[in-house]
Design a protein around this motif. Structure first.
Motif, PDB file in Angstrom:
ATOM      1  N   ASP A   9       0.829  -1.213   0.000  1.00  0.00           N
ATOM      2  CA  ASP A   9       0.000   0.000   0.000  1.00  0.00           C
ATOM      3  C   ASP A   9       0.863   1.263   0.000  1.00  0.00           C
ATOM      4  O   ASP A   9       0.573   2.229  -0.709  1.00  0.00           O
ATOM      5  N   ASN A  12       2.516   1.729  -3.335  1.00  0.00           N
ATOM      6  CA  ASN A  12       1.501   2.157  -4.286  1.00  0.00           C
ATOM      7  C   ASN A  12       1.154   3.633  -4.095  1.00  0.00           C
ATOM      8  O   ASN A  12       1.061   4.389  -5.074  1.00  0.00           O
ATOM      9  N   GLN A  13       1.028   4.041  -2.830  1.00  0.00           N
ATOM     10  CA  GLN A  13       0.710   5.439  -2.535  1.00  0.00           C
ATOM     11  C   GLN A  13       1.814   6.377  -3.059  1.00  0.00           C
ATOM     12  O   GLN A  13       1.534   7.404  -3.668  1.00  0.00           O
ATOM     13  N   LEU A  15       3.839   5.829  -5.513  1.00  0.00           N
ATOM     14  CA  LEU A  15       3.783   5.880  -6.976  1.00  0.00           C
ATOM     15  C   LEU A  15       2.642   6.790  -7.438  1.00  0.00           C
ATOM     16  O   LEU A  15       2.797   7.608  -8.349  1.00  0.00           O
ATOM     17  N   GLU A  16       1.491   6.650  -6.760  1.00  0.00           N
ATOM     18  CA  GLU A  16       0.353   7.502  -7.150  1.00  0.00           C
ATOM     19  C   GLU A  16       0.669   8.986  -6.951  1.00  0.00           C
ATOM     20  O   GLU A  16       0.376   9.811  -7.801  1.00  0.00           O
ATOM     21  N   ASP A  17       1.319   9.295  -5.817  1.00  0.00           N
ATOM     22  CA  ASP A  17       1.707  10.699  -5.554  1.00  0.00           C
ATOM     23  C   ASP A  17       2.631  11.191  -6.666  1.00  0.00           C
ATOM     24  O   ASP A  17       2.492  12.310  -7.170  1.00  0.00           O
ATOM     25  N   MET A  19       2.876  10.081  -9.721  1.00  0.00           N
ATOM     26  CA  MET A  19       2.170  10.242 -10.999  1.00  0.00           C
ATOM     27  C   MET A  19       1.289  11.493 -11.008  1.00  0.00           C
ATOM     28  O   MET A  19       1.104  12.117 -12.048  1.00  0.00           O
ATOM     29  N   ASP A  20       0.733  11.860  -9.834  1.00  0.00           N
ATOM     30  CA  ASP A  20      -0.081  13.092  -9.767  1.00  0.00           C
ATOM     31  C   ASP A  20       0.780  14.337  -9.685  1.00  0.00           C
ATOM     32  O   ASP A  20       0.266  15.451  -9.666  1.00  0.00           O
TER      33      ASP A  20
END
Ligand code: ADP
Length: 289
Positions: A9, A12-13, A15-17, A19-20
């Motif tokens: 998790d 993943n978090q 990576l998401e940060d 990408m945003d």
């Protein structure tokens, strides 16, 4: 099992940060992270810094070019004006030639600066294409109209083949795409001998629709084709013609920037066909002409 899910998790978090574009190093405390998470965090921090650096560079390049264009506008307009006034005077033959040369080089400089501004806007990607699904009819008719005067001077006929089922539709920005098509049509007229024909043929495929411009001109040698899209490249055919070698570079940027592509088929001495493929859009019906 629980630890592995938690680790996943967090990764993943991160990576998401990233990408945003909201990744912040200090949100993740290294003393609480696993070895893999620490390496992941360092990698993403470095990537996010270089992305920010790239954006800063793009922005300052764009500002520099805008400044050059702004600051040169007034002196250049004045040179053009005075060269024109000088050309209207009674002059000796050699002085007339100098006046003509000043005018022609000042016009070229103006074109170069305008092209640099366009290239920088396209390359830095700092603007939005206004893409709409529309038929190719207005695009083709307006761009053909824009080269008619030059074509008429050389007695070149520009023919538009109207498809039986009407003009196909594609997704594109009308203003920018018109510039791409104009560059290709302009070349077709410029690099063709008088009394030949330039044909514009719309087409539709499953995923793309577009147009092919075919001329009966100088043609391009196979080994030269990959180079003609480079910035400031002027080829064999361009040597005794006006131009600055940016038309096809801009055409490719505009087409690819909208998810399309270009194709060239040419034979030296026989002529060339340039095709612009534009995304047809989801609800597009396959048609063949
Ligand atoms: P320019 O026309 O100003 O030289 P372009 O980027 O439009 O710049 O074209 C690059 C080169 O590609 C030209 O100098 C010419 O050698 C070649 N070229 C482009 N279009 C054609 C054509 N229709 N027929 C023959 N050669 C062409």
């Amino acid at each position: 099992m629980f630890r592995r899910k938690n680790e996943y998790d967090i990764l993943n978090q991160m990576l998401e940060d990233a990408m945003d574009g909201t990744f912040q190093e200090d949100v993740y405390d290294e003393s609480e992270l696993s070895k893999l998470q620490v390496r992941w965090k360092r990698y993403l921090s470095a990537a996010s810094l270089s992305e920010q650096e790239r954006n800063r560079e793009k922005q300052s390049l764009k500002e520099l070019i805008t400044n050059i264009s702004h600051q040169t506008r007034t002196p250049l307009t004045n040179i053009l004006l005075y060269a024109q006034l000088l050309g209207e005077q009674e002059l000796e033959e050699s002085s007339r030639e100098y006046a003509d040369q000043i005018l022609s080089h000042a016009q070229k400089l103006e074109l170069l600066i305008q092209s640099l501004v366009r290239m920088s806007r396209l390359e830095t990607g700092m603007f939005q294409y206004h893409v709409e699904k529309q038929t190719l009819e207005i695009l083709i008719r307006s761009t053909v109209e824009s080269v008619q005067a030059k074509a008429a001077q050389k007695k070149i006929e520009v023919q538009v083949c109207v498809p039986e089922k009407g003009f196909p539709a594609a997704c594109f920005d009308r203003k920018w795409t018109a510039e791409a098509v104009e560059n290709i049509l302009d070349n077709a007229v410029k690099y063709s001998p008088p009394q030949t024909t330039v044909t514009v043929r719309p087409f539709a495929r499953e995923l793309f629709a577009g147009l092919t411009v075919t001329d009966q001109g100088a043609g391009i040698a196979e080994e030269e084709i990959p180079r003609i899209f480079s910035r400031f490249y002027r080829g064999e055919a361009g040597k005794d013609k006006e131009g600055i070698g940016v038309g096809l570079f801009l055409t490719r940027q505009i087409t690819e920037g909208q998810g399309g592509y270009l194709r060239v088929i040419s034979e030296k001495g026989k002529g060339s066909s340039f095709s612009i493929f534009l995304p047809a859009g989801e609800s597009f019906q396959t048609e063949r002409f």
